[in-house]
Design a protein around this motif. Sequence first.
Motif, short mmCIF file in Angstrom:
data_model
loop_
_atom_site.label_atom_id
_atom_site.label_comp_id
_atom_site.label_asym_id
_atom_site.label_seq_id
_atom_site.Cartn_x
_atom_site.Cartn_y
_atom_site.Cartn_z
N ALA A 1 24.36 13.51 15.51
CA ALA A 1 23.33 14.28 16.21
C ALA A 1 21.94 13.94 15.66
CB ALA A 1 23.61 15.77 16.06
N ARG A 2 21.82 13.86 14.34
CA ARG A 2 20.54 13.53 13.72
C ARG A 2 20.02 12.20 14.22
NH1 ARG A 2 19.06 10.44 9.22
NH2 ARG A 2 21.24 9.84 8.90
N ARG A 3 20.91 11.24 14.37
CA ARG A 3 20.50 9.92 14.82
C ARG A 3 20.06 9.94 16.29
NH1 ARG A 3 22.27 6.09 10.90
NH2 ARG A 3 23.48 7.16 9.28
N ALA A 4 20.72 10.76 17.11
CA ALA A 4 20.32 10.87 18.52
C ALA A 4 18.95 11.52 18.64
CB ALA A 4 21.37 11.66 19.30
N VAL A 5 18.69 12.52 17.80
CA VAL A 5 17.36 13.16 17.79
C VAL A 5 16.29 12.14 17.39
CG1 VAL A 5 15.93 14.88 16.62
CG2 VAL A 5 18.23 15.48 17.38
N LYS A 6 16.60 11.33 16.39
CA LYS A 6 15.67 10.30 15.93
C LYS A 6 15.33 9.31 17.04
CE LYS A 6 15.05 7.04 12.09
NZ LYS A 6 15.71 6.44 10.88
N LEU A 7 16.27 9.09 17.95
CA LEU A 7 16.04 8.19 19.09
C LEU A 7 15.16 8.82 20.16
CD1 LEU A 7 19.64 6.71 19.54
CD2 LEU A 7 17.63 5.51 18.67
N GLY A 8 14.92 10.13 20.05
CA GLY A 8 14.09 10.81 21.04
C GLY A 8 14.82 11.18 22.31
N VAL A 9 16.15 11.24 22.27
CA VAL A 9 16.91 11.51 23.49
C VAL A 9 17.65 12.85 23.43
CG1 VAL A 9 17.26 9.06 23.91
CG2 VAL A 9 19.02 10.33 22.67
#
Length: 372
Positions: A334-342
């Motif tokens: 989830a943290r990585r998806a947030v970092k992608l801006g999506v």
Amino acid sequence: RVLFRSGHQPLIATFDLHRGAVETAGIAFHAVRPGLETFGSIETVVQRLFGSWRGAEYMVREIFMHHLAGTYADTLVAARGADLVITHPLTFTARLIAEQQCLPWVSTVLAPLNLFSSIEPPLYPAGGWLQAVRALGVTSHRLVFNLLKRMIRHWEAPLRTFRAELGLPPSTQQAQFEGQFSPLLNLALFSPVLSAPLADWPANTVMCGFARYDGQGIAGEQAALQAFLEEGEAPIVFALGSSAVIIAGEFWRHAAEAAQSLGRRAILLTGRLPEQQPALPAGIRAFQYLPYSAVFPHAAAIVHQAGIGTLAQALSAGRPQLIVPVAFDQPDNARRAVKLGVARVLPFKRVTAARLVAELSPLLNDAAYAAQ
């Protein structure tokens, strides 16, 4: 499936509950103990895995370490005549068999968390503070992480005893960590959008991208989906993968209420439907199962738990995401998806209808999420 079409004879050896899905895909199957019925209902098992900070300990010690002999015997039969053994991070006895039988062995990891980098530390569910340690430097993080590894080394005592009983030499590696990686080839089964290769990944790691096979739908549900999609605007799709869905609790009620508050249509992918299913409001439809690749691209937004398979389909669909992580690799994914801006994040245990509305509103109204 690709190996089969290429003239090989792949066989999947795992829990018996996966037999139907594997054989339906046309692949040979071999059941491996323990059967999950050994531990009670599937709901009980998933609740112990996902409902406690000790879920990882329960999984390693109770499900795997206490049943090594049976797992070994079944896997040994499955591997008879094999040219190659490919392992999941938790198939502890398959590595022993590859070593004992002198078989080539390839390991796999499903998510960046499984690679335990100190250069880019993942978000561990029970140790999020380790990311703060990283601010002191890579060496400090590595020292603290190695200390934590030593603290749970006793979980693997049965495996060390079993190695000795098989006549294999002692190993200084921990099977949950560095011992899971093959020195021959380690396949990272996720996309580089989640993590670029890092210098402290295991040697001979090759990034393959997501494995996005998601099975076949239930007869009639694909047509029902198409009819629902044609009735109105794009719905919000709520899904909890293959495990968290078993302990959904009040999640579906909160989801339906949130969709109503937002004035949006919704699809609920609920897994097994109860015999006495309550009537849903107009514009909200529950399905037992749909391939995510068939439904996610049609969503206004996708609400999901960020299991790596679900996240792969959500990213491929290119729709905004609200992630409700439960356990294991899900908070880090989830943290990585947030970092992608999506995506935005709302922890599963904090889900209410009001909080779903608060988090979904920006996703639905800010075009930047969809554009990104």
